[in-house]
Design a protein around this motif. Structure first.
Motif, PDB file in Angstrom:
ATOM      1  N   THR A 168      -3.997  -3.560  -1.959  1.00  0.00           N
ATOM      2  CA  THR A 168      -4.275  -2.274  -2.605  1.00  0.00           C
ATOM      3  C   THR A 168      -4.939  -2.403  -3.976  1.00  0.00           C
ATOM      4  N   THR A 169      -4.958  -3.627  -4.522  1.00  0.00           N
ATOM      5  CA  THR A 169      -5.446  -3.943  -5.883  1.00  0.00           C
ATOM      6  C   THR A 169      -4.533  -3.382  -6.968  1.00  0.00           C
ATOM      7  N   LEU A 170      -3.357  -2.883  -6.581  1.00  0.00           N
ATOM      8  CA  LEU A 170      -2.400  -2.343  -7.542  1.00  0.00           C
ATOM      9  C   LEU A 170      -1.007  -2.917  -7.276  1.00  0.00           C
ATOM     10  N   LYS A 171      -0.218  -3.067  -8.321  1.00  0.00           N
ATOM     11  CA  LYS A 171       1.187  -3.405  -8.133  1.00  0.00           C
ATOM     12  C   LYS A 171       1.911  -2.172  -7.605  1.00  0.00           C
ATOM     13  N   PRO A 172       3.024  -2.352  -6.883  1.00  0.00           N
ATOM     14  CA  PRO A 172       3.712  -1.201  -6.283  1.00  0.00           C
ATOM     15  C   PRO A 172       4.036  -0.092  -7.278  1.00  0.00           C
ATOM     16  N   ILE A 173       4.541  -0.435  -8.472  1.00  0.00           N
ATOM     17  CA  ILE A 173       4.903   0.593  -9.440  1.00  0.00           C
ATOM     18  C   ILE A 173       3.666   1.356  -9.903  1.00  0.00           C
ATOM     19  N   GLN A 174       2.534   0.646 -10.072  1.00  0.00           N
ATOM     20  CA  GLN A 174       1.289   1.313 -10.465  1.00  0.00           C
ATOM     21  C   GLN A 174       0.807   2.248  -9.357  1.00  0.00           C
ATOM     22  N   TYR A 175       0.946   1.788  -8.115  1.00  0.00           N
ATOM     23  CA  TYR A 175       0.525   2.583  -6.961  1.00  0.00           C
ATOM     24  C   TYR A 175       1.348   3.869  -6.872  1.00  0.00           C
ATOM     25  N   ILE A 176       2.645   3.744  -7.009  1.00  0.00           N
ATOM     26  CA  ILE A 176       3.535   4.910  -6.936  1.00  0.00           C
ATOM     27  C   ILE A 176       3.236   5.884  -8.069  1.00  0.00           C
ATOM     28  N   GLN A 177       2.987   5.357  -9.257  1.00  0.00           N
ATOM     29  CA  GLN A 177       2.654   6.217 -10.392  1.00  0.00           C
ATOM     30  C   GLN A 177       1.377   7.003 -10.134  1.00  0.00           C
ATOM     31  N   LYS A 178       0.366   6.344  -9.565  1.00  0.00           N
ATOM     32  CA  LYS A 178      -0.889   7.034  -9.283  1.00  0.00           C
ATOM     33  C   LYS A 178      -0.713   8.115  -8.218  1.00  0.00           C
ATOM     34  N   GLN A 232       1.536  -4.174   7.826  1.00  0.00           N
ATOM     35  CA  GLN A 232       2.840  -4.002   7.174  1.00  0.00           C
ATOM     36  C   GLN A 232       2.699  -3.263   5.843  1.00  0.00           C
ATOM     37  N   ILE A 233       1.675  -3.609   5.083  1.00  0.00           N
ATOM     38  CA  ILE A 233       1.442  -2.931   3.811  1.00  0.00           C
ATOM     39  C   ILE A 233       1.007  -1.490   4.048  1.00  0.00           C
ATOM     40  N   LEU A 234       0.210  -1.262   5.093  1.00  0.00           N
ATOM     41  CA  LEU A 234      -0.203   0.099   5.434  1.00  0.00           C
ATOM     42  C   LEU A 234       1.002   0.956   5.792  1.00  0.00           C
ATOM     43  N   LEU A 235       1.959   0.376   6.504  1.00  0.00           N
ATOM     44  CA  LEU A 235       3.199   1.079   6.835  1.00  0.00           C
ATOM     45  C   LEU A 235       3.916   1.520   5.558  1.00  0.00           C
ATOM     46  N   VAL A 236       3.963   0.630   4.574  1.00  0.00           N
ATOM     47  CA  VAL A 236       4.603   0.950   3.295  1.00  0.00           C
ATOM     48  C   VAL A 236       3.832   2.053   2.566  1.00  0.00           C
ATOM     49  N   GLN A 237       2.518   1.976   2.597  1.00  0.00           N
ATOM     50  CA  GLN A 237       1.714   3.008   1.939  1.00  0.00           C
ATOM     51  C   GLN A 237       1.976   4.387   2.553  1.00  0.00           C
ATOM     52  N   HIS A 238       2.053   4.446   3.876  1.00  0.00           N
ATOM     53  CA  HIS A 238       2.346   5.710   4.537  1.00  0.00           C
ATOM     54  C   HIS A 238       3.742   6.211   4.157  1.00  0.00           C
ATOM     55  N   SER A 244      10.064 -10.847   1.962  1.00  0.00           N
ATOM     56  CA  SER A 244      10.765 -11.101   0.715  1.00  0.00           C
ATOM     57  C   SER A 244      10.056 -10.325  -0.389  1.00  0.00           C
ATOM     58  N   GLU A 245      10.746 -10.048  -1.480  1.00  0.00           N
ATOM     59  CA  GLU A 245      10.136  -9.282  -2.571  1.00  0.00           C
ATOM     60  C   GLU A 245       8.902  -9.999  -3.123  1.00  0.00           C
ATOM     61  N   ARG A 246       8.994 -11.310  -3.245  1.00  0.00           N
ATOM     62  CA  ARG A 246       7.881 -12.074  -3.797  1.00  0.00           C
ATOM     63  C   ARG A 246       6.645 -11.988  -2.892  1.00  0.00           C
ATOM     64  N   THR A 247       6.871 -12.157  -1.573  1.00  0.00           N
ATOM     65  CA  THR A 247       5.765 -12.067  -0.621  1.00  0.00           C
ATOM     66  C   THR A 247       5.195 -10.662  -0.588  1.00  0.00           C
ATOM     67  N   PHE A 248       6.080  -9.666  -0.625  1.00  0.00           N
ATOM     68  CA  PHE A 248       5.637  -8.270  -0.607  1.00  0.00           C
ATOM     69  C   PHE A 248       4.777  -7.949  -1.826  1.00  0.00           C
ATOM     70  N   LEU A 249       5.214  -8.361  -2.996  1.00  0.00           N
ATOM     71  CA  LEU A 249       4.445  -8.101  -4.213  1.00  0.00           C
ATOM     72  C   LEU A 249       3.049  -8.703  -4.118  1.00  0.00           C
ATOM     73  N   ARG A 250       2.986  -9.930  -3.620  1.00  0.00           N
ATOM     74  CA  ARG A 250       1.704 -10.614  -3.519  1.00  0.00           C
ATOM     75  C   ARG A 250       0.788  -9.899  -2.524  1.00  0.00           C
ATOM     76  N   GLN A 251       1.324  -9.565  -1.337  1.00  0.00           N
ATOM     77  CA  GLN A 251       0.487  -8.950  -0.304  1.00  0.00           C
ATOM     78  C   GLN A 251       0.117  -7.510  -0.647  1.00  0.00           C
ATOM     79  N   PHE A 252       1.036  -6.781  -1.242  1.00  0.00           N
ATOM     80  CA  PHE A 252       0.735  -5.392  -1.612  1.00  0.00           C
ATOM     81  C   PHE A 252      -0.355  -5.344  -2.672  1.00  0.00           C
ATOM     82  N   THR A 253      -0.247  -6.183  -3.672  1.00  0.00           N
ATOM     83  CA  THR A 253      -1.234  -6.213  -4.749  1.00  0.00           C
ATOM     84  C   THR A 253      -2.602  -6.650  -4.233  1.00  0.00           C
ATOM     85  N   HIS A 254      -2.602  -7.630  -3.329  1.00  0.00           N
ATOM     86  CA  HIS A 254      -3.859  -8.099  -2.757  1.00  0.00           C
ATOM     87  C   HIS A 254      -4.524  -7.009  -1.916  1.00  0.00           C
TER      88      HIS A 254
END
Length: 307
Positions: A245-255, A205-211, A233-243
């Motif tokens: 990718t090692t980055l929060k979504p906003i940090q990932y998008i910025q990079k 699911q997180i890979l789908l978001v990354q793509h 949920s946003e809370r679950t997504f934040l936790r799983q995405f950070t775990h």
């Protein structure tokens, strides 16, 4: 009375030979400048191989682990070498590493709860292998007193210059840098890095978001949209995405966006303002701050250095 600084270079299997020999030549040239400067210090350099030369070694002031060219020895160095490094450190030897050589140094356990750097492309592997080490991957060189580590493949030059400055005088290092025609000013590894997203984490699911981010980075993206895409949920997504990718979504998008900006600055004649608009930033000043935070250079300085 002349002080002799004893340096040992570990020529482990598949060590970068241009660095092994380059260190010898760098310190040879430093000795000439030291003599001209009438300083009472000289570097004495020896190269040893860990499979045959570790027995009966004399006291060292410095031991250097050069970069790796090929193979995977730095993942599984000989226990005998690790013991040698530990014993030398206990006797007061300064341990130094460049690039993948930091893996060998970390294997000794001496970097636990310490700061170090290695090649930026090896950051994820290093984090996984040595979670107790505080990795500052943006730094080209970290002098932590009794341990000095350098980042990229050619950072052995920066390491050599740092040793020269520490054991002689800063002006000797600068004179040597001018002779070699290399930059002795402050540099950071993040100037040269590029963002390689972590995609092998196994979370589909997180890979789908990354793509999705990769294909739509120039559009308005927020946690709400991405969480819905992942059916979380946003809370679950934040936790799983950070775990994952090692980055929060906003940090990932910025990079992602900064990486695209670098590519455009290097491959086109577009102004930074146009580049910012192309990758989804209406506020150019805001993106300039993000760019400087991640790259360590202003867009103008980046173009002057690389374009």
């Amino acid at each position: 009375m002349t002080k002799h600084v004893q340096i040992t270079i570990i020529d482990y299997p598949n060590a970068l030979q241009s660095a092994v020999q380059g260190f010898k030549e760098l310190f040879f040239l430093a000795n000439r400048i030291v003599i001209e400067s009438q300083l009472e210090v000289q570097f004495s350099v020896k190269v040893i191989q860990p499979d045959i030369d570790l027995d009966g070694m004399c006291q060292n002031d410095i031991i250097i682990l050069p970069p790796n060219l090929d193979g995977d020895y730095y993942y599984t160095p000989q226990p005998k070498l690790l013991q040698y490094l530990n014993e030398a450190h206990q006797k007061g030897t300064i341990l130094c590493s460049a690039c993948a050589g930091t893996f060998i140094l970390a294997k000794t356990g001496l970097l636990n709860n310490r700061v170090a750097t290695t090649h930026w492309q090896l950051a994820d592997e290093f984090h996984e292998a040595f979670p107790k080490v505080s990795l500052e991957i943006e730094s080209l060189l970290i002098n932590d007193g009794d341990i000095i580590s350098a980042g990229g493949l050619m950072s052995w030059i920066d390491l050599g210059l740092e040793i020269v400055a520490q054991f002689t005088k800063p002006h000797v290092m600068r004179t040597l840098g001018k002779f070699l025609i290399v930059d002795t000013g402050k540099r950071e590894q993040r100037y040269y890095g590029s963002f390689s997203p972590k995609l092998n984490h196994g979370n589909k699911q997180i890979l789908l978001v990354q793509h999705f981010i990769q294909a739509n980075y120039s559009k308005t993206l927020n946690v709400s949209v991405l969480a819905a895409l992942a059916c979380m949920s946003e809370r679950t997504f934040l936790r799983q995405f950070t775990h994952a990718t090692t980055l929060k979504p906003i940090q990932y998008i910025q990079k992602i966006r900064v990486q695209k900006a670098c590519e455009l600055l290097e491959s086109t004649t577009h102004s930074f303002e146009r580049v910012a608009l192309n990758i989804g930033y209406d506020d150019v000043n805001s993106f300039r701050k993000v760019f400087i935070k991640i790259i360590g250079l202003s867009p103008t300085a980046f173009k002057e250095r690389f374009v």
